[in-house]
Motif scaffolding. Sequence first.
Motif, PDB file in Angstrom:
ATOM      1  N   HIS A 242      40.257  43.110  35.240  1.00 30.05           N
ATOM      2  CA  HIS A 242      40.687  41.970  34.429  1.00 30.05           C
ATOM      3  C   HIS A 242      40.525  42.231  32.930  1.00 30.05           C
ATOM      4  CE1 HIS A 242      41.541  39.665  37.987  1.00 30.05           C
ATOM      5  NE2 HIS A 242      40.436  40.201  38.490  1.00 30.05           N
ATOM      6  N   CYS A 252      47.894  36.424  35.572  1.00 28.05           N
ATOM      7  CA  CYS A 252      47.074  37.008  36.641  1.00 28.05           C
ATOM      8  C   CYS A 252      46.493  35.897  37.520  1.00 28.05           C
ATOM      9  CB  CYS A 252      45.950  37.819  35.991  1.00 28.05           C
ATOM     10  SG  CYS A 252      44.848  38.626  37.155  1.00 28.05           S
ATOM     11  N   CYS A 254      43.601  35.448  38.087  1.00 24.41           N
ATOM     12  CA  CYS A 254      42.353  34.981  37.467  1.00 24.41           C
ATOM     13  C   CYS A 254      42.608  33.921  36.402  1.00 24.41           C
ATOM     14  CB  CYS A 254      41.595  36.163  36.860  1.00 24.41           C
ATOM     15  SG  CYS A 254      42.276  36.753  35.287  1.00 24.41           S
ATOM     16  N   CYS A 259      46.416  41.414  32.823  1.00 26.67           N
ATOM     17  CA  CYS A 259      45.223  42.152  33.273  1.00 26.67           C
ATOM     18  C   CYS A 259      45.633  43.497  33.886  1.00 26.67           C
ATOM     19  CB  CYS A 259      44.478  41.354  34.344  1.00 26.67           C
ATOM     20  SG  CYS A 259      43.819  39.789  33.745  1.00 26.67           S
TER      21      CYS A 259
HETATM   22 ZN   LIG Z   1      43.039  38.874  35.742  1.00 20.92          ZN
END
Ligand SMILES: [Zn+2]
Length: 393
Positions: A242, A252, A254, A259
């Motif tokens: 990340h 992403c 996340c 990332c």
């Molecule tokens: Zn990420």
Amino acid sequence: MTRSQRATNLARTLGAALAAATPQTRADLAVTTSTTRATASRLVDDLVAGGLLQEQVRPDDARRPPGRPGTPLAPGRGVAALGLQVDVDRVAAVVVDLAGEVRAEHVQPGDHRASRPAPVLARLARLAHRALDDARGLDLVGAGLALPGLVGAGPTLLRAPNLGWSGVDLGRLPPPLDGDLAPAVGNEADLAALTVAYAAPGRPGDLADFVYLSGSTGIGGAVVVDGRPVVGRHGWAGEVGHVTVDPDGPVCACGSTGCLELYAGARALASAAGLAGPVASAELARLVEAGDASAVAAVEGAARALGIALSTVVNVLDVPVVVLGGHLRELGEQLRPALERTLSQRVLSASWAPPRVVVAERHPLAPAVGAALGRLQALVADPQPWCDARSAT
Ligand SMILES: [Zn+2]
């Protein structure tokens, strides 16, 4: 001898016996640990009684009594740990003994993207049952569980973006993963990195300082210094997957953008190569070798993204060896030239310590094996409670 001195001496003696490249004798260990032969011999007797070391008796020695100063000592093959792994595409359970040998191995493929934790963990428990059946007769030190995410106190899986799990209470797992086998839970890359840092429990591998990359759909990372993952204040360090490669890049799982894993994760690589669905890295490597233009461009893009992210890591931490594990291992030879080139351009100290890219040895279940290794390493670091519990029974 006070209790704490004995604990220290047991750990030093076991550590010296396991770290050596060749089987050590009581006499060897007395020299290595700077103790008398009588003391070393007593400590070894305790370690043998606890099953942590075993005497290698040759056929012509059979009628001589055990415990002689010249008898070679090997790691105890009767002591083992259970290692478990939940990944985006599989669950796995292994049993690894104190010699580092995998004594049982069960894998079940699956698609765990955006999955519910309970059924996946129930499948894992069933695999653990099977592995334990195979390992019947071994004395188990405990269990470890490798997960692709951030693990907090409790233990709780705080977040695993590619599984779609968050806030999962791991303190209440189905049997047999409760009681004595309640697993020590860790990040999969931190645990997989132990398979590089250690050739076997207590025996260091060839590399002590490196950045390890793991993973499949996503990319996990671990920074290892002096043979130990540097996990940071909360245990969450090493999330190289990340690190931002392009802030204007795609979104992403996340929540961030651009990332590394969006360029070098297995799914991202397949998609960049114009291939449908999850494609094995070995297949992508074959396409690159065959000169397939899309596959070549995808792997070059991944190598560049890896170079950008990893040069940041190396510049900050001065750990100039990168070990490619997980799905990146199979693409290692295809990634290496562009990756090393980018690292040489971007790492400030490259002229004095050229960054090196190493392809991890084949270890398809490195996170599970590492999870077991982690438990065995803890035993090696402090064998006294184990020995005392066995001498009391
Ligand atoms: Zn990420």
